[in-house]
Design a protein around this motif. Structure first.
Motif, PDB file in Angstrom:
ATOM      1  N   PHE A 136       0.851  -1.203   0.000  1.00 39.37           N
ATOM      2  CA  PHE A 136       0.000   0.000   0.000  1.00 39.37           C
ATOM      3  C   PHE A 136       0.879   1.242   0.000  1.00 39.37           C
ATOM      4  O   PHE A 136       2.086   1.170   0.152  1.00 39.37           O
ATOM      5  N   SER A 137       0.239   2.395  -0.169  1.00 40.61           N
ATOM      6  CA  SER A 137       0.915   3.662   0.059  1.00 40.61           C
ATOM      7  C   SER A 137       0.273   4.287   1.279  1.00 40.61           C
ATOM      8  O   SER A 137      -0.951   4.257   1.396  1.00 40.61           O
ATOM      9  N   PRO A 138       1.075   4.878   2.154  1.00 39.03           N
ATOM     10  CA  PRO A 138       0.445   5.570   3.278  1.00 39.03           C
ATOM     11  C   PRO A 138      -0.371   6.734   2.728  1.00 39.03           C
ATOM     12  O   PRO A 138       0.013   7.352   1.731  1.00 39.03           O
ATOM     13  N   PHE A 139      -1.488   7.019   3.373  1.00 36.54           N
ATOM     14  CA  PHE A 139      -2.320   8.133   2.919  1.00 36.54           C
ATOM     15  C   PHE A 139      -1.511   9.429   2.963  1.00 36.54           C
ATOM     16  O   PHE A 139      -0.802   9.694   3.938  1.00 36.54           O
ATOM     17  N   ASN A 140      -1.606  10.205   1.906  1.00 35.63           N
ATOM     18  CA  ASN A 140      -0.909  11.485   1.848  1.00 35.63           C
ATOM     19  C   ASN A 140      -1.723  12.520   2.627  1.00 35.63           C
ATOM     20  O   ASN A 140      -2.737  13.004   2.157  1.00 35.63           O
ATOM     21  N   ALA A 141      -1.222  12.859   3.828  1.00 38.45           N
ATOM     22  CA  ALA A 141      -1.999  13.712   4.730  1.00 38.45           C
ATOM     23  C   ALA A 141      -2.182  15.120   4.180  1.00 38.45           C
ATOM     24  O   ALA A 141      -3.036  15.871   4.656  1.00 38.45           O
ATOM     25  N   GLN A 142      -1.403  15.488   3.156  1.00 39.32           N
ATOM     26  CA  GLN A 142      -1.587  16.827   2.569  1.00 39.32           C
ATOM     27  C   GLN A 142      -2.892  16.948   1.800  1.00 39.32           C
ATOM     28  O   GLN A 142      -3.318  18.044   1.448  1.00 39.32           O
TER      29      GLN A 142
END
Lengths: 134, 557
Positions: free
Chosen positions: B250-256
């Motif tokens: 997975f990719s970590p959610f991009n908090a931006q």
């Protein structure tokens, strides 16, 4: 148009590719999504298997509408099958246009996971044809 | 021709919205129909026996099973009629569940639709021809894409079973995200240790080739003989694999993507992953005030992430625990929607954390405003339905899992499918949870949806077992749906040759006719629908039967 014919619900024949659209319709069923029973599917290995003659035959035999559903461009399991479908259906639409029955034929892309999109597309087509009929 | 029609009730599923009695009566005395029966579950053992007995006693040469969708139980029914002495390609499945009883509530209309669908099957099956499946050898080797915990466990299992394994990892190091995690709940060991234990076991084996810093350039072939070209640091490398396990994580959610949380604009705002890497280096006041925000990038329709990421609650609890361990007098407040501490022991862990003095406030944070003396959090307490404002020294965003960045690329390369959230889609969520729609290609770990480490390892092993089971036979059967040229009709226009994507059609210069190379034919039927003189037909999908199917559906025949 006779009264009897007016009350009759549209009959729509759909050709759905095994890899995407037919799978989407299976999923729509599993998710208990509702769509008109007048929509009936014929499974084909690829949308490119649909001979324009099938579409014409269905119209000849009384279908109120015919649709061909395949995978999104670029996603074809057979690499380029749906591009050929697109060309064939475009040519067919020209011909249908000449007979003023362009409304009777549709082509749409539905991927295997897009059960909702499948239901939306077929319901819209059904409703538009039904409206045009009455 | 003797056709047997077997109608399934599927318990209440079909019976409740389709008048089965009427169906049976309708077809009982229909042209070509020898026997029409119904049964509560035709897939059950007594149901199967009933079909088998009928085929044998009536010597049926066509069988129509009106039940669930053809995708389910197809192999079972094919084997069944085969055992009863019938060619399995003379069997027709009609979906009166997914395409009929489940999509409408009107019994009258559903029954009429079911009649038409069964009729279409009946008319089509008249044109069926007995076909033989061709046996081909498979290569006993596997390509594992992704060197995270699920990829590693899959590769390890396969190699221990004596199979040649090619493991491809795009990063320079194996281990994925787990490598960076410390003190993982509940086993309390470091991720690095888990990964290195697996990797060293793998490195000792001589039937494993590991390619790090490697991507896949091209991929083709079919089950048993997939060919892939790898872009390695030493240049291109070609491999042949019988099957594939996709474990690209997975990719970590991009908090931006949640600009209201000001992530990236202030160094006092961290994600759980940043916290993991940098907590030991943080300088905080003696009695720090720390806010933990749950569900950042999960259960959020607004940003297109409606799903629960499953692991972030436990991750957030670990953050709280860590802070409390280091700063006894800290003030830790968690802002949650629900706490879904789902694996075994999770609820107890949640309670322990509460006992350690971590506060839980049910509420949504609307925004984080970085100020010089602290972070101002504005939000709503959803239990009291009251807005609030509080100041903190540090905010930790418990980010969810997003689909891997390479999902689109891998999906179109392997021709497998993504679901609506852009994770890889399994063939069936319950019955075939590891398979993709393509034979011999499996998915493992978080690339098919959020999972914790234990589940990812299990998923990897399960896919490996499935693949091993398929390849260990040493052979497979290829569907006989290939194109056939009627040379008497062929006008030699070469239209089919130009359109054939698989390049399976060769032109016989001496006879001036087209010729199909059976091994290369993929069975799409493009040549069939292109041929202007109807000289090509696709076995199993003949023009004649599709034509009659159209007629039957429209009640024109």
């Amino acid at each position: 148009m006779t009264e009897e014919k007016k009350d009759k619900n549209p009959e729509i024949v759909g050709f759905a590719c095994s890899f995407c659209s037919f799978k989407a319709s299976e999923m729509a069923g599993s998710l208990r999504m509702k769509y008109p029973e007048g929509v009936k599917l014929i499974q084909v290995p690829c949308s490119s298997r649909v001979d324009p003659a099938f579409v014409i035959k269905a119209i000849f035999e009384g279908a109120d509408g015919v649709f061909v559903a395949g995978c999104h461009p670029g996603d074809c399991h057979f690499i380029k099958g749906n591009y050929y479908t697109r060309r064939k259906i475009a040519a067919l639409k020209e011909m249908f246009n000449a007979f003023s029955i362009k409304n009777k034929i549709r082509l749409f892309w539905v991927s295997a996971s897009e059960a909702r999109r499948f239901v939306e597309k077929v319901s819209n087509m059904y409703n538009e044809i039904k409206e045009a009929k009455t | 021709m003797k056709t047997g029609i077997f109608i399934c009730h599927c318990g209440h599923n079909i019976k409740h919205t389709v008048d089965i009695k009427r169906l049976k009566e309708y077809f009982k005395h229909y042209f070509n129909v020898e026997v029409a029966e119904d049964y509560p579950f035709v897939c059950s053992e007594p149901g199967q026996d009933m079909i088998k007995n009928n085929v044998e006693t009536h010597r049926l040469d066509r069988v129509i099973i009106a039940s669930c969708t053809p995708a389910l139980h197809q192999e079972l029914f094919k084997d069944l009629v085969k055992k009863a002495g019938m060619n399995p390609f003379l069997l027709r499945r009609v979906s009166i569940r997914e395409h009929c009883s489940w999509i409408g509530d009107n019994i009258e209309k559903n029954t009429e639709k079911a009649i038409k669908l069964i009729k279409a099957g009946l008319y089509a099956s008249v044109h069926y021809i007995p076909l033989e499946e061709k046996q081909v050898d498979v290569t006993k080797s596997a390509l594992v894409i992704g060197g995270g915990v699920s990829g590693l466990s899959a590769a390890l299992f396969l190699s221990q079973m004596g199979m040649q394994v090619y493991l491809v990892e795009k990063e320079a190091e194996l281990g994925g995200h787990v490598r960076n995690l410390k003190n993982i709940w509940p086993a309390r060991i470091d991720g690095k240790e888990i990964v290195e234990r697996m990797a060293s076991a793998l490195l000792q084996r001589d039937n494993v080739e590991i390619f790090t810093s490697t991507t896949i350039r091209s991929f083709e072939g079919s089950f048993g003989n997939y060919q892939a070209a790898l872009d390695t640091l030493e240049g291109e490398k070609k491999i042949i694999a019988g099957g594939v396990i996709v474990a690209i994580g997975f990719s970590p959610f991009n908090a931006q993507l949640k600009p209201e949380f000001a992530y990236g604009k202030d160094e006092r705002i961290l994600t759980t992953l940043d916290f993991e890497k940098g907590f030991d280096r943080l300088t905080l006041p003696e009695k720090p005030r720390i806010a933990i925000l749950y569900c950042v990038g999960s259960r959020d329709e607004m940003i297109g992430k409606p799903y629960c990421s499953r692991v972030c609650c436990i991750n957030a609890l670990r953050v709280a625990e860590k802070v409390k361990e280091r700063y006894k007098d800290s003030y830790v407040e968690s802002f949650y929607m629900d706490v879904r501490a789902h694996p075994r022991g999770g609820e107890e862990y949640f309670e322990d954390t509460q006992e350690k003095g971590v506060l839980f406030t049910r509420g949504n944070i609307a925004e984080i405003i970085p100020e010089s003396r602290g972070l101002l959090l504005r939000g709503e307490d959803t239990l009291l339905t009251m807005p609030f404002e509080r100041e903190f020294d540090l905010a930790v965003l418990s980010i969810g899992m997003s689909p891997p960045l390479d999902n689109q690329y891998i999906a179109s390369l392997l021709k497998i499918i993504l679901d609506k959230d852009k994770f890889f889609l399994e063939a069936h969520p319950k019955i075939r949870p590891y398979d993709t729609a393509l034979k011999g290609i499996f998915i493992a770990g978080t690339c098919s949806g959020p999972k914790d480490i234990e589940e990812s390892i299990n998923h990897g092993r399960a896919s490996a077992i499935k693949l091993y089971g398929l390849l260990n036979l040493g052979y497979t059967f290829v569907e006989p749906f290939i194109a056939l040229v009627d040379t008497k009709r062929c006008s030699g226009c070469r239209a089919c040759e130009q359109t054939c994507v698989a390049k399976a059609i060769k032109f016989d210069e001496s006879r001036r006719v087209a010729h199909v190379e059976e091994a290369a034919c993929m069975g799409c039927g493009l040549c069939n629908s292109t041929c202007p003189s109807s000289a090509i037909s696709l076995k199993g999908h003949l023009d004649s039967y599709i034509g009659d199917e159209i007629g039957a559906i429209l009640e024109a025949i």
